[in-house]
Design a protein around this motif. Structure first.
Motif, PDB file in Angstrom:
ATOM      1  N   LEU A 189       0.829  -1.197   0.000  1.00  0.00           N
ATOM      2  CA  LEU A 189       0.000   0.000   0.000  1.00  0.00           C
ATOM      3  C   LEU A 189       0.866   1.250   0.000  1.00  0.00           C
ATOM      4  N   CYS A 190       0.414   2.259  -0.739  1.00  0.00           N
ATOM      5  CA  CYS A 190       1.048   3.574  -0.735  1.00  0.00           C
ATOM      6  C   CYS A 190      -0.060   4.614  -0.631  1.00  0.00           C
ATOM      7  N   SER A 191      -0.109   5.312   0.479  1.00  0.00           N
ATOM      8  CA  SER A 191      -1.144   6.332   0.679  1.00  0.00           C
ATOM      9  C   SER A 191      -0.779   7.571  -0.133  1.00  0.00           C
ATOM     10  N   MET A 192      -1.504   7.793  -1.214  1.00  0.00           N
ATOM     11  CA  MET A 192      -1.192   8.874  -2.144  1.00  0.00           C
ATOM     12  C   MET A 192      -2.122  10.058  -1.921  1.00  0.00           C
ATOM     13  N   ASP A 193      -1.576  11.236  -2.159  1.00  0.00           N
ATOM     14  CA  ASP A 193      -2.343  12.485  -2.077  1.00  0.00           C
ATOM     15  C   ASP A 193      -2.450  13.057  -3.491  1.00  0.00           C
ATOM     16  N   PHE A 197      -2.609  16.423  -8.361  1.00  0.00           N
ATOM     17  CA  PHE A 197      -2.524  15.581  -9.561  1.00  0.00           C
ATOM     18  C   PHE A 197      -2.917  16.382 -10.803  1.00  0.00           C
ATOM     19  N   PRO A 198      -2.164  16.236 -11.931  1.00  0.00           N
ATOM     20  CA  PRO A 198      -1.003  15.371 -12.184  1.00  0.00           C
ATOM     21  C   PRO A 198       0.338  16.065 -11.963  1.00  0.00           C
ATOM     22  N   LEU A 199       0.344  17.147 -11.238  1.00  0.00           N
ATOM     23  CA  LEU A 199       1.589  17.856 -10.924  1.00  0.00           C
ATOM     24  C   LEU A 199       2.037  17.494  -9.517  1.00  0.00           C
ATOM     25  N   ASP A 200       1.888  16.230  -9.154  1.00  0.00           N
ATOM     26  CA  ASP A 200       2.088  15.795  -7.779  1.00  0.00           C
ATOM     27  C   ASP A 200       3.408  15.065  -7.602  1.00  0.00           C
ATOM     28  N   THR A 201       3.788  14.921  -6.348  1.00  0.00           N
ATOM     29  CA  THR A 201       4.943  14.132  -5.913  1.00  0.00           C
ATOM     30  C   THR A 201       4.467  13.208  -4.800  1.00  0.00           C
ATOM     31  N   GLN A 202       4.725  11.912  -4.958  1.00  0.00           N
ATOM     32  CA  GLN A 202       4.237  10.914  -4.013  1.00  0.00           C
ATOM     33  C   GLN A 202       5.385  10.353  -3.179  1.00  0.00           C
ATOM     34  N   PHE A 240       9.324   9.752 -12.164  1.00  0.00           N
ATOM     35  CA  PHE A 240      10.770   9.869 -12.033  1.00  0.00           C
ATOM     36  C   PHE A 240      11.120   9.665 -10.568  1.00  0.00           C
ATOM     37  N   ILE A 241      12.020   8.727 -10.288  1.00  0.00           N
ATOM     38  CA  ILE A 241      12.394   8.422  -8.904  1.00  0.00           C
ATOM     39  C   ILE A 241      13.425   9.437  -8.444  1.00  0.00           C
ATOM     40  N   GLU A 242      13.024  10.279  -7.498  1.00  0.00           N
ATOM     41  CA  GLU A 242      13.917  11.319  -7.019  1.00  0.00           C
ATOM     42  C   GLU A 242      14.893  10.811  -5.964  1.00  0.00           C
ATOM     43  N   ASP A 243      14.455   9.898  -5.099  1.00  0.00           N
ATOM     44  CA  ASP A 243      15.324   9.514  -3.992  1.00  0.00           C
ATOM     45  C   ASP A 243      14.901   8.170  -3.430  1.00  0.00           C
ATOM     46  N   PHE A 244      15.923   7.366  -3.023  1.00  0.00           N
ATOM     47  CA  PHE A 244      15.727   6.137  -2.251  1.00  0.00           C
ATOM     48  C   PHE A 244      16.460   6.327  -0.934  1.00  0.00           C
ATOM     49  N   GLN A 245      15.780   6.140   0.173  1.00  0.00           N
ATOM     50  CA  GLN A 245      16.393   6.404   1.474  1.00  0.00           C
ATOM     51  C   GLN A 245      15.919   5.388   2.496  1.00  0.00           C
ATOM     52  N   PRO A 246      16.847   4.686   3.189  1.00  0.00           N
ATOM     53  CA  PRO A 246      16.432   3.784   4.270  1.00  0.00           C
ATOM     54  C   PRO A 246      16.272   4.545   5.580  1.00  0.00           C
ATOM     55  N   SER A 247      15.393   4.048   6.427  1.00  0.00           N
ATOM     56  CA  SER A 247      15.209   4.612   7.763  1.00  0.00           C
ATOM     57  C   SER A 247      14.694   3.506   8.679  1.00  0.00           C
ATOM     58  N   PHE A 248      14.611   3.802   9.965  1.00  0.00           N
ATOM     59  CA  PHE A 248      14.159   2.794  10.924  1.00  0.00           C
ATOM     60  C   PHE A 248      13.334   3.474  12.008  1.00  0.00           C
ATOM     61  N   GLY A 249      12.586   2.657  12.739  1.00  0.00           N
ATOM     62  CA  GLY A 249      11.754   3.171  13.812  1.00  0.00           C
ATOM     63  C   GLY A 249      11.192   2.028  14.633  1.00  0.00           C
ATOM     64  N   LEU A 250      10.222   2.345  15.469  1.00  0.00           N
ATOM     65  CA  LEU A 250       9.569   1.365  16.323  1.00  0.00           C
ATOM     66  C   LEU A 250       8.073   1.395  16.068  1.00  0.00           C
ATOM     67  N   ALA A 251       7.464   0.219  16.136  1.00  0.00           N
ATOM     68  CA  ALA A 251       6.009   0.099  15.991  1.00  0.00           C
ATOM     69  C   ALA A 251       5.456  -0.545  17.247  1.00  0.00           C
ATOM     70  N   PHE A 252       4.351   0.000  17.740  1.00  0.00           N
ATOM     71  CA  PHE A 252       3.778  -0.496  18.990  1.00  0.00           C
ATOM     72  C   PHE A 252       2.450  -1.185  18.713  1.00  0.00           C
ATOM     73  N   LEU A 268       8.486   9.737  -5.615  1.00  0.00           N
ATOM     74  CA  LEU A 268       8.122   9.634  -7.024  1.00  0.00           C
ATOM     75  C   LEU A 268       7.558  10.973  -7.494  1.00  0.00           C
ATOM     76  N   ARG A 269       8.147  11.509  -8.550  1.00  0.00           N
ATOM     77  CA  ARG A 269       7.631  12.734  -9.164  1.00  0.00           C
ATOM     78  C   ARG A 269       7.065  12.386 -10.534  1.00  0.00           C
ATOM     79  N   ARG A 270       5.838  12.797 -10.775  1.00  0.00           N
ATOM     80  CA  ARG A 270       5.115  12.392 -11.978  1.00  0.00           C
ATOM     81  C   ARG A 270       5.577  13.192 -13.191  1.00  0.00           C
TER      82      ARG A 270
END
Length: 473
Positions: A189-193, A197-202, A240-252, A268-270
């Protein structure tokens, strides 16, 4: 009596001895013939040389058994994690993204194929090795040992590739360090805004987490920091893929506690060019096509109605319907909706403009015919235009008495000749007369509405485009 029994035994032995000899010679001949046959075949296959190693048992037939014995799999309970009862087991993760297969706006998800690699240490699998070389296994041994139960949060579908075999690799080092790699395709799932649209970045993310082991039992971390996420060259049709970035966190979770969670974030930039060709340019052309009716004679009703009313309105409706069908049914207004409905409003106003022109023209002509005396030789059939109304160009009104177009002429004249003046009331009457005069002037000169529309409509639409693209581009 004894002598008789002894003589009988000797006779029986003498009778059985030739049969025993015959069977022994036959078995010896068969064995000798078999050895000769095998020897000849082996010599023929290996060029006349007999390989003595072929007489030994093939060692690969018992390789799995030897590996299980070497790793002492049967001596331990691999249903339990390594170091059970102690501190949390560190499990390093690194990911190589092979491809992003699809991105669906309607379903709000994406499909990604990746190589997921796990690193941890299990002393139970340590083995002696003089060369310090690792051993590599496939999925058959993986099912017999403990591996981390990493899953994808918010995933809709996922599977491990199994052509031609399951794409799973297990590499065990002599000190007990383990590398476990698997090739997976996951739809998440990817929650998109879509407000822009179509000048959006997801912003989308793929989330990894242990299913059974919380932070007290298993600690997930990126093995090499930001370098733990690698990508191949990925080209998408609409993004167009602008960036790939890893991160971490905690889920409760209220029932089980805190869990380590790893994120694969990508932006992602359209690409706008596709929508410019399919949506924006056709919409602009339809709006400009509706302006052509301003240059067509106001008496040409069929031409103006078919051009400004039917063609452009139906085309705009088709464009709006096509864009809505390819988008999710969201409850807010998108940028493309603003542009399409504003353009549709311009087309609709062009239809209303001609309706006003036609109405004022008809009212003025009927007023002139009502206040004037029609000659006896006047042919109404010839004076009727093809739109069904009388027109000032069809009859000669020069011989008719002139009718003033200014209302309340007598009262205005008396007001001007009167010596009594009331400034306040006079000001009010002046404003009222000015508005009435302008409306009367427009009614009597309806052709000027087209003249003004030729300038006002393009300038207003140009201003709308400047504001729109400055806000969203």
């Amino acid at each position: 009596m004894r002598l008789a029994l002894l003589a009988l035994r000797l006779m029986v032995l003498a009778w059985l001895w030739p049969v025993t000899q015959l069977n022994s010679s036959t078995f010896a001949n068969k064995k000798r013939h078999k050895e000769v046959y095998v020897g000849e075949n082996t010599k023929a296959k290996h060029g006349g040389r007999v390989d003595l190693k072929m007489k030994k048992l093939d060692s690969t037939k018992s390789l799995l058994i030897k590996s299980e014995q070497l790793l002492r799999i049967e001596d331990h309970d691999f249903a339990m994690r390594p170091g059970f009862g102690g501190s949390a087991l560190p499990v390093g993760i690194d990911v190589q993204v092979e491809s992003i297969d699809s991105i669906s706006e309607v379903n709000m998800d994406f499909t990604m194929t990746l190589y997921l690699r796990h690193y941890w240490q299990d002393d139970r699998l340590a083995f002696p090795s003089s060369s310090n070389k690792s051993r590599t296994f496939d999925a058959r041994l993986v099912k017999k040992i403990w591996v981390p139960d990493v899953f994808f949060v918010h995933s809709k579908r996922s599977f491990i590739h199994d052509t031609t075999m399951e794409n799973i690799m297990l590499r065990v080092f002599p000190d007990g360090n383990i590398l476990y790699s698997v090739r997976i395709t996951v739809t998440a799932l990817c929650s998109m805004d879509f407000s822009s649209f179509p000048l959006d970045t997801q912003n989308c993310s793929l989330e990894l987490e242990s299913y059974a082991y919380n932070e007290n039992d298993l600690m997930l971390y990126w093995k090499n920091g930001n370098d733990s996420l690698r990508t191949d060259e990925i080209v998408l049709s609409q993004f167009f893929i602008e960036d790939f970035q890893p991160s971490f966190g905690l889920a409760f979770y209220s029932s089980t506690g805190w869990y380590n969670r790893l994120y694969i974030n990508f932006i992602l930039r359209r690409h706008i060019f596709f929508f410019m060709l399919q949506t924006y340019f056709p919409t602009m052309l339809m709006v400009m096509l509706s302006w052509v009716s301003f240059w067509i004679d106001r008496r040409a009703v069929p031409a103006r109605v078919s051009l400004a009313g039917i063609t452009t309105v139906l085309t705009m409706s088709t464009i709006i319907t096509g864009v809505s069908a390819s988008m999710p049914q969201v409850s807010y207004v998108k940028a493309v909706d603003i542009y399409l409905w504003a353009s549709f409003l311009f087309v609709f106003l062009s239809v209303i403009e001609y309706a006003a022109v036609n109405y004022f023209t008809t009212v003025e002509e009927m007023k002139k015919l009502k206040n004037a005396k029609i000659p006896s030789n006047f042919d109404t059939t010839q004076a009727m235009a093809f739109d069904g109304c009388f027109h000032d160009n069809d009859i000669d009104l020069a011989s008719f008495p002139e009718v003033s177009i200014t209302p309340n002429t007598d009262r205005n004249t008396q007001s001007r000749n009167s010596t009594v003046s009331a400034p306040t009331e006079g000001t009010r009457l002046r404003r009222r007369n000015t508005l009435k005069y302008n409306l009367s002037f427009i009614r009597s000169n309806s052709y000027m509405i087209d003249s003004y529309s030729r300038v006002i409509f393009p300038m207003a639409y140009l201003l709308f485009n400047i504001i729109y693209w400055s806000l969203y581009a």
